[in-house]
Design a protein around this motif. Structure first.
Motif, short mmCIF file in Angstrom:
data_model
loop_
_atom_site.label_atom_id
_atom_site.label_comp_id
_atom_site.label_asym_id
_atom_site.label_seq_id
_atom_site.Cartn_x
_atom_site.Cartn_y
_atom_site.Cartn_z
N LEU A 82 42.03 40.09 30.77
CA LEU A 82 42.08 40.89 32.00
C LEU A 82 43.47 41.46 32.27
O LEU A 82 43.65 42.22 33.23
CB LEU A 82 41.65 40.04 33.20
N CYS A 83 44.47 41.09 31.47
CA CYS A 83 45.84 41.51 31.72
C CYS A 83 45.99 43.03 31.81
O CYS A 83 46.65 43.53 32.74
CB CYS A 83 46.77 40.94 30.66
N PRO A 84 45.41 43.82 30.89
CA PRO A 84 45.54 45.29 31.03
C PRO A 84 44.97 45.82 32.34
O PRO A 84 45.54 46.72 32.95
CB PRO A 84 44.77 45.83 29.82
N LEU A 85 43.83 45.25 32.77
CA LEU A 85 43.24 45.67 34.03
C LEU A 85 44.13 45.30 35.20
O LEU A 85 44.35 46.11 36.12
CB LEU A 85 41.87 45.02 34.20
N ILE A 86 44.69 44.08 35.17
CA ILE A 86 45.55 43.63 36.26
C ILE A 86 46.77 44.52 36.40
O ILE A 86 47.22 44.82 37.51
CB ILE A 86 45.96 42.16 36.01
N SER A 87 47.31 44.97 35.28
CA SER A 87 48.51 45.83 35.32
C SER A 87 48.21 47.19 35.94
O SER A 87 49.14 47.87 36.40
CB SER A 87 49.08 46.01 33.91
N CYS A 88 46.94 47.59 35.94
CA CYS A 88 46.57 48.90 36.52
C CYS A 88 46.25 48.80 38.00
O CYS A 88 46.14 49.83 38.68
CB CYS A 88 45.37 49.48 35.78
N LEU A 89 46.07 47.59 38.52
CA LEU A 89 45.70 47.40 39.92
C LEU A 89 46.95 47.31 40.78
O LEU A 89 48.06 47.14 40.30
CB LEU A 89 44.87 46.13 40.07
N SER A 90 46.75 47.40 42.08
CA SER A 90 47.86 47.21 43.01
C SER A 90 48.31 45.76 42.95
O SER A 90 47.60 44.88 42.44
CB SER A 90 47.42 47.56 44.44
N HIS A 91 49.50 45.49 43.48
CA HIS A 91 50.04 44.14 43.41
C HIS A 91 49.11 43.14 44.08
O HIS A 91 48.82 42.06 43.53
CB HIS A 91 51.42 44.10 44.08
N GLU A 92 48.61 43.46 45.27
CA GLU A 92 47.77 42.53 46.02
C GLU A 92 46.44 42.28 45.31
O GLU A 92 46.01 41.13 45.18
CB GLU A 92 47.53 43.07 47.43
N VAL A 93 45.81 43.32 44.82
CA VAL A 93 44.52 43.15 44.14
C VAL A 93 44.71 42.40 42.82
O VAL A 93 43.93 41.50 42.49
CB VAL A 93 43.86 44.52 43.90
N GLY A 94 45.75 42.74 42.07
CA GLY A 94 46.02 42.03 40.82
C GLY A 94 46.30 40.56 41.06
O GLY A 94 45.85 39.70 40.28
N LEU A 95 47.02 40.26 42.14
CA LEU A 95 47.30 38.87 42.49
C LEU A 95 46.02 38.12 42.79
O LEU A 95 45.83 36.98 42.34
CB LEU A 95 48.25 38.83 43.69
N ARG A 96 45.12 38.74 43.52
CA ARG A 96 43.86 38.09 43.86
C ARG A 96 43.00 37.85 42.62
O ARG A 96 42.30 36.83 42.52
CB ARG A 96 43.10 38.92 44.90
N VAL A 97 43.03 38.77 41.68
CA VAL A 97 42.27 38.58 40.44
C VAL A 97 42.83 37.37 39.66
O VAL A 97 42.07 36.52 39.17
CB VAL A 97 42.32 39.85 39.57
N MET A 98 44.15 37.28 39.56
CA MET A 98 44.75 36.16 38.83
C MET A 98 44.45 34.83 39.51
O MET A 98 44.18 33.83 38.85
CB MET A 98 46.26 36.38 38.70
N VAL A 99 44.51 34.81 40.84
CA VAL A 99 44.19 33.58 41.58
C VAL A 99 42.74 33.18 41.35
O VAL A 99 42.43 32.00 41.14
CB VAL A 99 44.48 33.78 43.08
N MET A 100 41.83 34.15 41.37
CA MET A 100 40.41 33.85 41.14
C MET A 100 40.19 33.25 39.75
O MET A 100 39.50 32.24 39.60
CB MET A 100 39.59 35.13 41.30
N VAL A 101 40.78 33.85 38.73
CA VAL A 101 40.60 33.36 37.37
C VAL A 101 41.20 31.97 37.19
O VAL A 101 40.61 31.09 36.54
CB VAL A 101 41.22 34.34 36.35
N CYS A 102 42.37 31.74 37.76
CA CYS A 102 43.12 30.50 37.50
C CYS A 102 42.66 29.32 38.34
O CYS A 102 42.71 28.17 37.88
CB CYS A 102 44.61 30.73 37.72
N PHE A 103 42.23 29.56 39.58
CA PHE A 103 41.99 28.45 40.51
C PHE A 103 40.52 28.16 40.79
O PHE A 103 40.21 27.09 41.32
CB PHE A 103 42.71 28.72 41.83
#
Length: 529
Positions: A82-103
């Motif tokens: 998901l890293c390429p997708l996260i880099s294309c999103l805004s900071h807040e949305v990308g942060l929420r995606v990473m939190v969802m995947v990790c936690f």
């Protein structure tokens, strides 16, 4: 025509908003990059962790560590995909995606990555210049866009930060849901908490000083608005910052956990996943070669397979003639003591001696005992019983290896030596051991400790160095009679001096209380050393 007028109006509003935002940020002191020391003395410092403390503002490596260490390889692989997708999103949305995947689905009371794993990687990324700014202040407040559970252990435990304002995670039934509290709600709570903390330190009354970077810290405007002055540095300037030397750590980093030995940026994480299949095959070949072949063949084979080893002898190992003479005189047994780096310490000593030894162990997993090519004898942590077992081994003429620390330590520190070995033999041979890895650590405190040797051998070029010191009588130091505790401390100091390690009074119990939340007494069937 109307649509063109509307678009033009929106564009003008956008330009006006951006100009106001930049002007607002500049009014907080953006023209000055670092606050002068006299401005900080006794004042509260409000620091943006990613913007003003770390040399890089990317949070991806730390989320990858959470995914790998707390969630497993599949979760880490999903985050990498998901890293390429996260880099294309805004900071807040990308942060929420990473939190969802990790936690998502992690138990709250079992989450220890923030305290046991991440501090090491945060400390390695702290900039000396940013640290000096934070250190000079009176009270320290750190703000982070990462969840509080990821940064609190590092900021409060190692940098003596009084208040940590991070993002809060939602919990249901004791498990993380992978969702964060809404940003607006977080901002309101954080602003109220900071306002209450500052008290009379308001603008115009010698108020707090803010420190961050541009444009990363623009997202913390709701907190910096409480500061009388805000200083910032650019991302380009941060890249020129120097790493914080370990000698300047406010608290020494003695213990840390986790398998990953490198900072998992997207490229580094990709290399790790590509290496895993080959690494597993290579580790299996190394292990089988050492187990099945005699030392005269296994050692050159391991060298061909990339495992580096170095043996130094301050006092040469005994020649075969000397060993036969000692055997005739009934004193063929020897006791070797070594600092404990990995479970493979006794095996490396046996390979250096070209002879099998007997390793005394504490609660090593049954699987490790079954596959061990050398004899292992389990100790009980009952002093009298352990002394009896070790004396019996020496009476049988065995070469015995003891690790007086009782547990492993990765960093250049020696834990307190147990004096038991001084009470079972008149002479001991100290051995100084050191290891180096680049991808995986060969030690852990989790339930899968029997995999520790496998992970060590999965490194591309694992390295082991051992140095044999001369025999030492256990009853005296420089001709003067000493106690068992004095001898244990003396040998700890000698090995520490040889390796350049710091000696401590910390024990296995201290390590496990910090990293695993237990006293270090484990079920031998479930866990290893």
């Amino acid at each position: 025509m109307n649509s063109k007028s509307l678009l033009k109006s929106l564009y003008l509003i956008y330009k006006f908003s951006i100009r106001r935002l930049r002007t607002s940020y500049a009014s907080y002191g953006r023209t000055q990059k670092h606050p002068p020391p006299e401005k900080l003395s006794g004042k509260t410092i409000v620091c943006d962790m990613e913007g003003g403390l770390l040399r890089t503002s990317s949070t991806f490596p730390y989320f990858m560590l959470v995914a790998l260490e707390a969630g497993g390889l599949l979760r880490g692989l999903l985050l990498l995909i998901l890293c390429p997708l996260i880099s294309c999103l805004s900071h807040e949305v990308g942060l929420r995606v990473m939190v969802m995947v990790c936690f998502l689905g992690l138990r709250k009371d079992k989450f220890r990555v923030g305290r046991a794993v991440l501090p090491k990687f945060f400390l390695e990324e702290v900039g000396l210049e940013g640290f000096e700014v934070v250190r000079r202040g009176g009270r320290r407040v750190c703000v982070s866009s990462m969840p509080t559970v990821m940064v609190e252990g590092f900021l409060q435990g190692y940098l003596d930060v009084e208040v940590v304002l991070g993002r809060e995670l939602k919990v249901f039934g004791g498990y993380y849901t992978g969702l964060m509290v809404e940003e607006e709600e977080e901002e309101t709570k954080a602003s109220l908490a900071l306002e209450e903390l500052l008290g009379d330190e308001k603008v115009g009354k010698g108020g707090a000083v803010g420190f961050g970077s541009y444009p990363t810290s623009l997202r913390k405007q709701h907190l910096f608005s409480h500061c009388e002055e805000v200083y910032s540095v650019s991302e380009a300037e941060k890249r020129r910052w120097h790493p914080l030397p370990s000698s300047k750590y406010p608290k020494p980093l003695v213990f840390h956990d986790g398998r990953i030995a490198f900072r998992p940026t997207p490229l580094a994480a990709l290399c790790m996943f590509v290496w895993l299949p080959l690494g597993f095959l290579l580790a299996s070949a190394r292990a089988l070669g050492f187990i099945l072949l005699p030392y005269v063949l296994s050692i050159p084979l391991l060298a061909l397979l990339g495992m580096r080893s170095r043996v130094v002898t301050s006092s040469p190992p005994p020649r075969k003639e000397e060993e036969e003479e000692e055997e005739e005189e009934g004193r063929s047994s020897r006791l070797y003591i070594t600092n404990h780096r990995t479970l493979l310490d006794p095996l490396v000593i046996a390979a250096a001696l070209r002879r099998n030894v007997t390793a005394t162990t504490y609660s090593v997993s049954r699987i490790s005992e079954w596959i061990s090519p050398i004899r292992t004898v389990r100790l009980t942590r009952n002093r009298e019983e352990d002394k009896r077992r070790m004396k019996q081994l020496l009476e049988e003429g065995e070469l015995v290896v003891v690790c007086p620390e009782g547990t492993t330590c990765r960093e250049p520190y020696l834990l307190r030596f147990s004096p038991l070995f001084t009470e079972v033999s008149r002479e001991v041979t100290p051995v100084a051991s050191e290891t180096s890895v680049t991808m995986f650590y060969g030690t852990s405190t989790n339930k899968l400790k029997f995999l520790d040797p496998l992970f060590f051998l999965m490194n591309p070029f694992p390295c082991y160095e051992v140095e044999f010191m001369g025999r030492v009588p256990t009853g005296s130091i420089a001709g003067e009679v000493c106690s068992s505790y004095q001898m244990a401390n003396h040998l700890q100091g000698e090995i520490g001096r040889l390796l350049g390690f710091h000696c401590t009074s910390l024990t296995r119990k201290d390590k496990y209380l910090m990293l695993a939340g237990t006293a270090g007494v484990v079920d031998a069937d479930d866990k290893g050393r």
